[in-house]
Design an enzyme around this catalytic site. Structure first.
Site, PDB file in Angstrom:
ATOM      1  N   HIS A 154       0.816  -1.218   0.000  1.00  0.00           N
ATOM      2  CA  HIS A 154       0.000   0.000   0.000  1.00  0.00           C
ATOM      3  C   HIS A 154       0.849   1.267   0.000  1.00  0.00           C
ATOM      4  CE1 HIS A 154       0.357  -0.244   4.519  1.00  0.00           C
ATOM      5  NE2 HIS A 154       0.395   1.064   4.396  1.00  0.00           N
ATOM      6  N   ASP A 208       0.287  -7.551   1.310  1.00  0.00           N
ATOM      7  CA  ASP A 208       0.699  -6.172   1.554  1.00  0.00           C
ATOM      8  C   ASP A 208       2.217  -6.065   1.672  1.00  0.00           C
ATOM      9  OD1 ASP A 208       0.258  -3.472   1.756  1.00  0.00           O
ATOM     10  OD2 ASP A 208      -0.075  -3.485   3.917  1.00  0.00           O
ATOM     11  N   SER A 237       4.363   2.486   8.066  1.00  0.00           N
ATOM     12  CA  SER A 237       4.106   1.313   7.238  1.00  0.00           C
ATOM     13  C   SER A 237       5.330   0.955   6.409  1.00  0.00           C
ATOM     14  CB  SER A 237       2.925   1.586   6.298  1.00  0.00           C
ATOM     15  OG  SER A 237       1.736   1.751   7.016  1.00  0.00           O
TER      16      SER A 237
END
Length: 464
Positions: free
Chosen positions: A106, A136, A212
């Site tokens: 992402h 992911d 992230s």
């Protein structure tokens, strides 16, 4: 306050993993050790954690029917398209001297321009080698990089609840920061937010926006996970953080170096559900646990060695599995072409058997066909259903023979979607993509299509 530290500076064992002796923790014995805190650890690990700036240009159609639940699909090609730049900000971890970087899908997925900045402010362009939305995860290659600072991978299966960990990343774009916490849970599945689905390490170390793709490291400086999300009620960092285990990262790196551009998972060819308390009683288990098989494809490697619906899978590769996501994780870590020991309860007795992990077979052949101008639905792309198609579209294991790969503009206006299973045309069942194309070519005036979409069976009727 009692602080538990690891003697820093120790090397790694074979394969880049700390040995049990090297991972032994001890209580600090001097005021100097206590005052240092995590300083030596951060100095060692932080240079390998990078900031990632990614952007992509997307064509956005300005339609007056956008957002309308009825007309937006009917007029999806209506209106002009305009380019719009989407930017994303995140973190990554360098895993090798030649500039292999792991991050989240992402953060960099579908990006056209990626810039990576190191802690010492050096910048590199990067390209995506392999990306997978379901996990992911994405693997990048820094252009022209050499002699990069990097982190070793620790086997995440050796991680235990209560271990001290640090999360390093670039939250909110303010620059690199470090937060600390402990591992608060293992084998978490189905609880993370965002694109990721699967198996996670759980931590109470704060993971903020921009963290992230950053590193979750142990007190020896080894990577045990890639931070992916946080579960929070307030929207802040006071929640539960999730990290993708390093064991899966290792498999991603191996496939990227082998030249794969998409992550290949072993195919189980089965459907199942977790064994809860009610099922455990019916199956005569002393406690809930494992996965009960509800359906098997004829080409499944589990069916090939005698597994049947009703059997309860308890372990894969010597590790317990309690959800389908855990089982997929264990198979993905082992990789295609390997053999794993699977322990199951069959007819009231425990049985362990070797299962060969394979890619989803492309048999029978897809025989992908596109309907022509003389068809009732021109531009419709049809394929025969095989295990690879089942995996691609998430179809039921034993349903139908023909799938809609692309509805085309006419099919979309009729309400067809990619992944729809075409069961019959004008009341006649279709067994192959060739039969379906022929039936659509011969259709006259009124046409009836029977399709399966997920758990719904739909009928579409229209006039030519």
């Amino acid at each position: 306050m009692l602080t538990v530290m690891l003697a820093l500076g120790a090397g790694f064992g074979a394969g880049g993993l700390p040995t049990a002796a090297e991972a032994e923790m001890r209580v600090p014995t001097s005021a100097a050790e206590i005052s240092l805190g995590f300083v030596p650890l951060v100095k060692q690990a932080a240079p390998a954690v990078v900031n990632i700036y990614a952007r992509r240009v997307v064509e956005v159609r300005q339609s007056p029917f956008g957002g309308d639940p009825f007309f937006q699909n009917m007029f999806r090609d209506f209106g002009e398209t305009r380019p719009r730049v989407q930017n994303s900000l995140g973190s990554g971890v360098i895993l090798s001297p030649d500039g292999i970087v792991v991050s989240n899908y992402h953060v960099v997925g579908m990006s056209t321009d990626i810039r990576v900045q190191l802690k010492d402010r050096r910048e590199y362009a990067a390209r995506v080698l392999l990306a997978d939305q379901e996990s992911d995860l994405a693997i990048l290659q820094l252009e022209g990089a050499s002699d990069m600072p990097h982190l070793g991978l620790r086997d995440s299966d050796t991680v235990e609840v209560g271990e001290l960990v640090l999360a390093i990343g670039n939250p909110f774009g303010v620059g690199q920061t470090v937060t600390s916490g402990i591992v608060s849970g293992l084998a978490r599945s189905g609880t993370a937010t965002g694109n990721a689905r699967g198996y996670f390490l759980q931590t109470d170390a704060p993971i903020n926006p921009g963290n992230s793709g950053g590193a979750l490291i142990d007190v020896s400086g080894a990577l045990i996970g890639v931070n992916t999300s946080i579960l929070t009620r307030s929207g802040g960092s006071n929640g539960i953080g999730f990290a993708i285990p390093s064991a899966l990262v290792r498999q991603f790196v191996a496939q990227a170096r082998a030249g794969n551009t998409a992550f290949e998972r072993p195919w189980a060819g089965m459907a199942g559900q977790p064994v809860d308390a009610d099922l455990a009683g019916g199956l005569q288990l002393d406690r809930p646990g494992g996965i009960v098989i509800s359906d098997l494809h004829p080409q499944s490697p589990f069916a090939a060695i005698g597994f049947q619906p009703g059997d309860v899978i308890l372990e894969v590769g010597g590790q317990p599995v309690n959800t389908p996501a855990e089982m997929v994780f264990r198979m993905s870590v082992a990789g295609i072409g390997t053999t794993v020991a699977v322990t199951a309860l069959k007819d009231g007795r425990l049985d362990t058997a070797p299962v060969s992990l394979i890619a989803a077979p492309e048999t029978p052949a897809r025989d992908r066909l596109t309907t022509g101008d003389g068809s009732a639905v021109p531009g419709l792309v049809l394929s025969n259903i095989n295990p690879a198609v089942i995996g691609q579209f998430g179809l039921p294991l034993n349903l139908g023979r023909v799938v809609v790969e692309d509805p085309g503009p006419v099919g979309a206006r009729l309400g067809l979607r990619p992944g729809d299973v075409l069961l019959s045309i004008d009341g006649t069942a279709v067994e192959t993509s060739g039969e379906a194309r022929g039936a659509l070519r011969q259709a006259r005036r009124r046409v009836t299509l029977e399709i399966q979409r997920g758990t719904q069976r739909l009928v579409s009727r229209f006039r030519l």
